[in-house]
Design an enzyme around this catalytic site. Sequence first.
Site, mmCIF file in Angstrom:
data_model
loop_
_atom_site.group_PDB
_atom_site.id
_atom_site.type_symbol
_atom_site.label_atom_id
_atom_site.label_comp_id
_atom_site.label_asym_id
_atom_site.label_seq_id
_atom_site.Cartn_x
_atom_site.Cartn_y
_atom_site.Cartn_z
ATOM 1 N N THR A 234 62.443 134.112 -16.599
ATOM 2 C CA THR A 234 62.369 135.557 -15.717
ATOM 3 C C THR A 234 63.138 134.929 -14.457
ATOM 4 O OG1 THR A 234 60.058 135.115 -14.598
ATOM 5 C CG2 THR A 234 60.358 136.453 -16.453
ATOM 6 N N LYS B 175 57.562 128.189 -18.733
ATOM 7 C CA LYS B 175 58.428 129.112 -17.677
ATOM 8 C C LYS B 175 57.431 129.383 -16.506
ATOM 9 C CE LYS B 175 58.568 133.021 -17.006
ATOM 10 N NZ LYS B 175 57.804 134.114 -15.987
ATOM 11 N N THR C 147 48.324 128.291 -16.965
ATOM 12 C CA THR C 147 49.778 128.392 -16.125
ATOM 13 C C THR C 147 50.345 129.474 -16.549
ATOM 14 O OG1 THR C 147 51.809 127.179 -15.669
ATOM 15 C CG2 THR C 147 50.905 127.165 -17.947
ATOM 16 N N ASN D 10 61.635 138.136 -3.670
ATOM 17 C CA ASN D 10 60.399 138.783 -3.813
ATOM 18 C C ASN D 10 60.552 140.199 -3.184
ATOM 19 O OD1 ASN D 10 58.784 137.620 -5.695
ATOM 20 N ND2 ASN D 10 59.097 135.690 -4.493
#
Lengths: 405, 405
Positions: B157, B183, B194, B400
């Site tokens: 991503t 990832k 994870t 973000n």
Amino acid sequence: MSYSVEPAQGGVTAPGGFRSASLHSGIKAKTGALDLAVLAADTVGTAAGLFTTNLAKAAPVLVSQRHLAKSGGRARAVVVNSGCANACTGDDGMANALRMTTETAQAIGCAPEEVLVASTGVIGVGLKMDRVVPGIRGAAAALARDKGAEMARAIMTTDPFPKDHAVVVRTSRGHFHVGGTAKGSGMIEPNMATMLGFLTTDAAVPPALLQRALQESARRTFNAITVDGECSTNDCVFALASGANGVTVDEELYPALQAAFYEVSKALAIGIVRGGEGATKLVSITVTGAREWAHAERAARTIANSLLVKTAIHGGDPNWGRLVAAAGRSGVPFDLSSAAVHIGGIVLFENGQPHDANAERAAAHLSGKEIDIELDLGTGGAERATIWTCDLSAEYVRINADYRT
Amino acid sequence: MSYSVEPAQGGVTAPGGFRSASLHSGIKAKTGALDLAVLAADTVGTAAGLFTTNLAKAAPVLVSQRHLAKSGGRARAVVVNSGCANACTGDDGMANALRMTTETAQAIGCAPEEVLVASTGVIGVGLKMDRVVPGIRGAAAALARDKGAEMARAIMTTDPFPKDHAVVVRTSRGHFHVGGTAKGSGMIEPNMATMLGFLTTDAAVPPALLQRALQESARRTFNAITVDGECSTNDCVFALASGANGVTVDEELYPALQAAFYEVSKALAIGIVRGGEGATKLVSITVTGAREWAHAERAARTIANSLLVKTAIHGGDPNWGRLVAAAGRSGVPFDLSSAAVHIGGIVLFENGQPHDANAERAAAHLSGKEIDIELDLGTGGAERATIWTCDLSAEYVRINADYRT
């Protein structure tokens, strides 16, 4: 007993019987920057304190704890410096913190254990006592009723503005004042204390009631804020009662004192968040639908400390998924199928379903300066808790990457 | 039983008996961006899984958990998409996750419960099944031995680079391979899992041993990293064993499998941190002197998640006071008078005293790309733990704050 709590002029010296003075002693490099303050009652009164729960307690925290215990909850003065935390400074740091109290005591004429001391600033650097000692003597000689606002500035580090507040409490048994000032901008997630906070009242208050009022108001104010999830080595908040105006607080008057402490503490605590390092928005996170208050509080705190939530708010993104994800990992009961998220009163997620048609209206709310977020845990309880926080900006990173260099 | 673990070429299809294919199905808007992958064993083998502990579990997590339970730890394939997390998507989301497995099963010829599914991307958005279904059919028709590297890219991503790794294990009873890909870039603090991770081996491994090897290696690898303290709704790591090369892992061979899983998992986990959102440095935080491993682990995790520590490292500031403050608030036994801090092996604080003369050398270490920090809790124990993290940059905030907009 009916009572009213109304805003009043001034801050920490609004209550009668208190004087203060602030000056540039030379701890801070910048010429003229206030870095030392003394707050003194005209006569010895009662005192209460809350201290950081961090195990790496700074020397002034340890000295103030001992003094409060030794004096049995009585104090005449507080001496405080900014620009140096006197934390992780070993035996020299303890000696210096103690000397700040003995110098203050000598200058104003009381016992050393009747003086409380607080420091804030960089950790691991020693105090320049050749500047602090003359500073204390100078401040003690300049104490005045009208210098409360200066103290609010003298305790600042990275704070963008000073924080003080005062109220007057009117009861059928007379009136009294509560005033206060606080500092704090980064390393803010107090735990049973705050960054530095100082409350005063001109009521006479027995030490046990003073401690209780301080603790109960801190739980929902100083202990309900977070800027960055960090609990400092130096956090403390003191309350001093001078008794100067003749009203004595007993169990009957306690609710009025408590209400006034709450008002002043809440104003100061929200001021700390509003002035958080790099903050551009004040954010209120309310978690509802909890079966226990502690569940609501923990979920609200987890959301308030979530970097993804704080950056989304900074970007004005109504990213309710990050709120749900933070609640889900907070370790408290949570039921996704009954949970709900509101931003600015606008529903974005409810009963397991997104309401994406509302995203634009929620984004409009997020573009403002005061943000309201509400999350229902979906567990069907009636308990709720509110935590105040701020957004996380690139400016926070800049401030803290460059703090010492 | 002696054995060696050596690096090998390739990733998730390095072990025999596995093929994969990846393509752009249209979930991601960007033309040609890989967003869907199928990984399949030539015949049904064994499988193990670790899943997020977040209570807001995404639909694919719930479906994969059920399938592993229903199949008794057997699986033929994994289907995974990026660009959409299929989390907080209600009943439709569950139906879509299930359909991803049934479409995959039909295309490759196995039972639906022999297919595991994973998704990663934005929370709260539904999957476009009119793109996903043709994508699955296309990938299943294109499976090949040499397409492991493409899968590492298809699951990305915000990851800045793909992460895969493989080793060959040589024992006196023959050799086998372990490969993997993972990832993860933001929302990274796995808890018993994870972000997405996929391990493969061409050894035959009974389900219980496979689960044990996955869990034991994850504890010190995937569960020992943090980028931002966020635990995702979608975290999962799967291990598939094809048995293609004829070696069967039993208790005697288990240590060799465990060592290989650890090597591959550690390489992938460190890759996730190195590629953390906005990261410019890989930071290893080791806490020593603990009386219990859990104390060392908790203190290391608290330091690794401290915004003030992460920003100081970003700024190259050897601000050991922030390390001490974080350890002091971590809730584990800590003795300031015996604690110590080393940065890059250089002592900065010991026995309650700063060593500021060393600050310049420590700053030089911090100017590098790989940072080693060691903190002794001062409680005299022999336990230690390491957590890997990254610095916090303004770029993290930018990524973000702008993720969806």
